[in-house]
Design a protein around this motif. Structure first.
Motif, mmCIF file in Angstrom:
data_model
loop_
_atom_site.group_PDB
_atom_site.id
_atom_site.type_symbol
_atom_site.label_atom_id
_atom_site.label_comp_id
_atom_site.label_asym_id
_atom_site.label_seq_id
_atom_site.Cartn_x
_atom_site.Cartn_y
_atom_site.Cartn_z
ATOM 1 N N LYS A 338 0.807 -1.216 0.000
ATOM 2 C CA LYS A 338 0.000 0.000 0.000
ATOM 3 C C LYS A 338 0.844 1.272 0.000
ATOM 4 O O LYS A 338 0.331 2.365 -0.261
ATOM 5 N N GLU A 339 2.132 1.141 0.314
ATOM 6 C CA GLU A 339 3.008 2.320 0.325
ATOM 7 C C GLU A 339 4.405 1.915 -0.105
ATOM 8 O O GLU A 339 4.922 0.876 0.321
ATOM 9 N N LYS A 340 5.012 2.748 -0.947
ATOM 10 C CA LYS A 340 6.393 2.537 -1.363
ATOM 11 C C LYS A 340 7.319 3.281 -0.420
ATOM 12 O O LYS A 340 7.014 4.388 0.028
ATOM 13 N N ALA A 341 8.434 2.681 -0.124
ATOM 14 C CA ALA A 341 9.386 3.323 0.785
ATOM 15 C C ALA A 341 10.793 2.863 0.452
ATOM 16 O O ALA A 341 11.004 1.736 -0.006
ATOM 17 N N MET A 342 11.739 3.735 0.683
ATOM 18 C CA MET A 342 13.142 3.350 0.649
ATOM 19 C C MET A 342 13.559 3.105 2.103
ATOM 20 O O MET A 342 13.128 2.142 2.702
ATOM 21 N N LYS A 343 14.345 3.962 2.673
ATOM 22 C CA LYS A 343 14.711 3.794 4.076
ATOM 23 C C LYS A 343 13.738 4.569 4.950
ATOM 24 O O LYS A 343 13.552 5.777 4.801
ATOM 25 N N VAL A 344 13.110 3.868 5.878
ATOM 26 C CA VAL A 344 12.224 4.491 6.855
ATOM 27 C C VAL A 344 12.992 4.667 8.149
ATOM 28 O O VAL A 344 13.557 3.698 8.686
ATOM 29 N N LEU A 345 13.031 5.900 8.656
ATOM 30 C CA LEU A 345 13.657 6.172 9.938
ATOM 31 C C LEU A 345 12.600 6.582 10.951
ATOM 32 O O LEU A 345 11.746 7.423 10.653
ATOM 33 N N PHE A 346 12.682 5.992 12.131
ATOM 34 C CA PHE A 346 11.858 6.452 13.236
ATOM 35 C C PHE A 346 12.609 7.554 13.975
ATOM 36 O O PHE A 346 13.768 7.374 14.375
ATOM 37 N N GLU A 347 11.973 8.708 14.117
ATOM 38 C CA GLU A 347 12.509 9.802 14.918
ATOM 39 C C GLU A 347 12.044 9.580 16.345
ATOM 40 O O GLU A 347 10.939 9.946 16.713
ATOM 41 N N VAL A 348 12.898 8.988 17.136
ATOM 42 C CA VAL A 348 12.489 8.540 18.460
ATOM 43 C C VAL A 348 12.467 9.729 19.431
ATOM 44 O O VAL A 348 13.390 10.538 19.472
ATOM 45 N N GLY A 349 11.402 9.823 20.185
ATOM 46 C CA GLY A 349 11.317 10.836 21.227
ATOM 47 C C GLY A 349 10.899 12.209 20.734
ATOM 48 O O GLY A 349 10.891 13.170 21.505
#
Length: 350
Positions: A338-349
């Motif tokens: 349902k979604e294309k992505a390369m690198k997904v980063l979580f911005e924690v906090g």
């Protein structure tokens, strides 16, 4: 603290967990700043399931040291760091010889021990590398996948003037294209079914691209680009059944094949591809994880060096910056198409 915990196939949850505490004198606590989704995380989420249900997921991250054990001398509280997530046993014959990839108990955080999709994570101090001042947390979160590529390339005969084909332009493939050029490759051919990925591969250094076409085989297109010679080194970075077969047709006589991807299905070789191994006298290599001696290895130190010098580009690969609470949703969207992505980063906090 906030965390993404992995309970079963397609069962990833955003929860509150207890902050880790120091239990050994050689451990450090890290406040996670950015954590990346690895292709192997997506495969485990969709196809395999967790090794330890309910464990905190994730293994690619960067952050700031907040606490250190009494015997830690290489880092201190306040240091900006990247993390080597591999955990060899340190006791077996392979580990004692420095061949950590052969450790039968080699794991990464997020498997049996808590991972880094959380506000804080705990690591052995030897797994932590101090970041140069102008290497960002975002860039540092991709040091581990870069090291995976280098671990493979260091095993090959790659040197300036060689020609290279990269099958698959996900994160590992894009890093493979970059490192091939940094190693001095004369020509890098990037191969993928996704036009957007191929465009990014060109922006990051690929000299030629091939988008597989039903009317013209990948093999025929590659031969056209190499004057019917083939390449010196073909790298499989897609982890697909099809490319795991097609990669054998790419090298010239005496060339090499390097497997970086892992297909999660049986591979059946047609006679044409198998005969290429024999008749072309190919060297076929596999590369597993990213560590070497002295631990964590030159894969990590080399990546840090080239990031510091501005020669390795990781920021263009980042397609998503998300809070941890969106983790279950983005895993579902990517693995369901349902979604294309390369690198997904979580911005924690944040």
């Amino acid at each position: 603290m906030e965390a993404l915990t992995f309970y079963g196939m397609e069962d990833l949850r955003y929860e509150q967990r207890e902050k880790p505490v120091l239990q050994k004198e050689d451990e450090v606590i890290i406040e996670v700043k950015y954590a990346g989704i690895c292709g192997s995380d997506l495969s485990r989420y969709k196809k395999i399931g967790p090794l330890t249900p309910g464990n905190i997921f994730g293994h690619e991250c960067s952050g700031v040291v907040t606490e250190t054990g009494r015997k830690v001398t290489n880092v201190q509280a306040g240091d900006r760091v990247a993390v080597c997530p591999q955990l060899p046993c340190g006791k077996c014959e392979a580990c004692q010889s420095g061949y950590f990839a052969a450790c039968p108990d080699l794991l990464v955080i997020g498997a049996k021990k808590p991972g880094c999709f959380a506000s804080f994570t705990k690591m052995p101090a030897e797994n932590v590398l101090i970041l140069p001042d102008h290497v960002s947390f975002e860039e540092a979160a991709l040091i581990e996948p870069s090291s995976v590529v280098l671990h493979g390339l260091f095993q090959t005969r790659m040197q300036p003037g060689k020609t290279v084909a990269v099958f698959g332009c996900g994160n590992i493939g894009l890093l493979a294209c970059q490192w091939a050029k940094l190693f001095g490759a004369d020509k890098v051919v990037a191969i993928d079914i996704d036009a957007d990925k191929l465009q990014l591969a060109q922006e990051l250094g690929a000299d030629e691209i091939i988008q597989p076409d039903k009317s013209v085989s990948t093999y025929a297109q590659l031969m056209q680009l190499t004057n019917d010679a083939g390449v010196d080194l073909a790298m499989e970075a897609a982890g697909s059944v099809q490319t795991s077969e097609e990669v054998f047709a790419a090298p010239k006589k005496g060339g090499e094949v390097l497997f970086l991807g892992i297909p999660y299905s049986d591979i059946m070789l047609k006679r044409f591809y198998f005969e290429r191994i024999v008749r072309q006298e190919l060297t076929v290599r596999g590369a597993w994880n990213a560590v070497s001696a002295p631990f964590p290895g030159r894969e990590f130190t080399t990546t840090l060096q080239f990031l510091r010098e501005g020669k390795l580009k990781t920021k263009p690969m980042i397609s998503h910056y998300l809070p941890l609470q969106e983790g279950p949703d983005i895993f579902h969207k990517i693995t369901s198409g349902k979604e294309k992505a390369m690198k997904v980063l979580f911005e924690v906090g944040k």
